[in-house]
Design an enzyme around this catalytic site. Structure first.
Site, PDB file in Angstrom:
ATOM      1  N   HIS A   1      -3.190   0.442  -3.603  1.00 42.81           N
ATOM      2  CA  HIS A   1      -3.315  -0.518  -2.516  1.00 42.81           C
ATOM      3  C   HIS A   1      -2.263  -1.601  -2.716  1.00 42.81           C
ATOM      4  O   HIS A   1      -1.637  -1.685  -3.779  1.00 42.81           O
ATOM      5  CB  HIS A   1      -4.713  -1.142  -2.519  1.00 42.81           C
ATOM      6  CG  HIS A   1      -5.788  -0.205  -2.085  1.00 42.81           C
ATOM      7  ND1 HIS A   1      -6.992  -0.641  -1.586  1.00 42.81           N
ATOM      8  CD2 HIS A   1      -5.859   1.151  -2.079  1.00 42.81           C
ATOM      9  CE1 HIS A   1      -7.754   0.394  -1.282  1.00 42.81           C
ATOM     10  NE2 HIS A   1      -7.086   1.493  -1.574  1.00 42.81           N
TER      11      HIS A   1
ATOM     12  N   CYS B   1     -10.047  -5.352   0.178  1.00 43.57           N
ATOM     13  CA  CYS B   1     -11.186  -4.441   0.181  1.00 43.57           C
ATOM     14  C   CYS B   1     -12.014  -4.678  -1.097  1.00 43.57           C
ATOM     15  O   CYS B   1     -11.635  -5.463  -1.965  1.00 43.57           O
ATOM     16  CB  CYS B   1     -10.693  -2.995   0.257  1.00 43.57           C
ATOM     17  SG  CYS B   1      -9.856  -2.436  -1.256  1.00 43.57           S
TER      18      CYS B   1
ATOM     19  N   ASN C   1       0.849  -1.176   0.000  1.00 43.62           N
ATOM     20  CA  ASN C   1       0.000   0.000   0.000  1.00 43.62           C
ATOM     21  C   ASN C   1       0.899   1.244   0.000  1.00 43.62           C
ATOM     22  O   ASN C   1       1.764   1.376   0.857  1.00 43.62           O
ATOM     23  CB  ASN C   1      -0.907  -0.042   1.237  1.00 43.62           C
ATOM     24  CG  ASN C   1      -1.919   1.060   1.261  1.00 43.62           C
ATOM     25  OD1 ASN C   1      -1.572   2.233   1.186  1.00 43.62           O
ATOM     26  ND2 ASN C   1      -3.182   0.702   1.404  1.00 43.62           N
TER      27      ASN C   1
ATOM     28  N   ASP D   1      -8.193   5.024   4.861  1.00 41.44           N
ATOM     29  CA  ASP D   1      -7.852   3.954   3.935  1.00 41.44           C
ATOM     30  C   ASP D   1      -9.042   3.075   3.609  1.00 41.44           C
ATOM     31  O   ASP D   1      -9.191   2.622   2.478  1.00 41.44           O
ATOM     32  CB  ASP D   1      -6.707   3.104   4.507  1.00 41.44           C
ATOM     33  CG  ASP D   1      -6.144   2.156   3.469  1.00 41.44           C
ATOM     34  OD1 ASP D   1      -5.636   2.646   2.431  1.00 41.44           O
ATOM     35  OD2 ASP D   1      -6.210   0.931   3.666  1.00 41.44           O
TER      36      ASP D   1
ATOM     37  N   CYS E   1      -9.999  -3.927  -4.331  1.00 39.71           N
ATOM     38  CA  CYS E   1      -9.045  -4.973  -4.696  1.00 39.71           C
ATOM     39  C   CYS E   1      -9.748  -6.290  -5.024  1.00 39.71           C
ATOM     40  O   CYS E   1      -9.288  -7.042  -5.882  1.00 39.71           O
ATOM     41  CB  CYS E   1      -8.003  -5.150  -3.601  1.00 39.71           C
ATOM     42  SG  CYS E   1      -6.983  -3.654  -3.428  1.00 39.71           S
TER      43      CYS E   1
ATOM     44  N   GLU F   1      -2.525  -4.815  -3.240  1.00 42.85           N
ATOM     45  CA  GLU F   1      -2.836  -5.715  -4.346  1.00 42.85           C
ATOM     46  C   GLU F   1      -2.639  -5.045  -5.700  1.00 42.85           C
ATOM     47  O   GLU F   1      -2.114  -5.661  -6.633  1.00 42.85           O
ATOM     48  CB  GLU F   1      -4.277  -6.239  -4.226  1.00 42.85           C
ATOM     49  CG  GLU F   1      -4.534  -7.070  -2.984  1.00 42.85           C
ATOM     50  CD  GLU F   1      -4.964  -6.274  -1.757  1.00 42.85           C
ATOM     51  OE1 GLU F   1      -5.544  -6.879  -0.846  1.00 42.85           O
ATOM     52  OE2 GLU F   1      -4.714  -5.042  -1.701  1.00 42.85           O
TER      53      GLU F   1
END
Length: 146
Positions: free
Chosen positions: A53, A80, A42, A143, A83, A55
């Site tokens: 992020h 999330c 991140n 975030d 992602c 990912e």
């Protein structure tokens, strides 16, 4: 490589992000043969970019792949919705998750849509996020969109 070995790469990325003053979430994209395609963390704070992020950083580092169905996304934290959407958009076949205690994103939805989910409940990941959330609650809320 075992899922735990793959997670070690993501944990190292999360620690790197934390050392840079960022949010400690790391990820890595592996081929079915266990070859590391790309890793990242991140970088929302470091790059002043809310779209970076863990990912997405790992995905970008992996570069173009002909097909993602046989790839494995490994992440220190349950992905999330953003992602999770990346995983579905590109048909990534499997996701290995370090932990989902501090945040539970879209991994159940991914499983419902045919993505293989492995939840390791890794204590290192739990502790890293618990410590971070305790120290930086406002940044964490930002975030996760709260």
């Amino acid at each position: 490589m075992t899922p735990q070995d793959m997670l070690d790469v993501a944990v190292a990325e999360a620690r790197k992000g934390l050392s840079e003053g960022g949010i400690p979430i790391g990820a890595a994209l592996f081929g079915a043969d266990g070859v590391l395609l790309g890793s990242g963390h991140n970088r929302r704070v470091q790059n002043d970019d809310p779209s970076v992020h863990g990912e997405t950083d790992a995905f970008r580092a992996a570069g173009r792949q002909r097909n993602y169905r046989s790839t494995i996304m490994v992440t220190t934290l349950s992905p999330c919705w953003y992602c999770s959407g990346l995983v579905r958009q590109f048909n990534i076949g499997a996701v290995v998750i370090g932990e989902a205690r501090t945040f539970s994103g879209g991994h159940d939805w991914l499983a419902e849509n045919g993505v293989s989910i492995t939840l390791l409940d890794d204590e290192r990941c739990v502790q890293m996020m618990t410590d971070f959330i305790g120290a930086y609650p406002e940044l964490w809320a930002e975030d996760i969109g709260e």
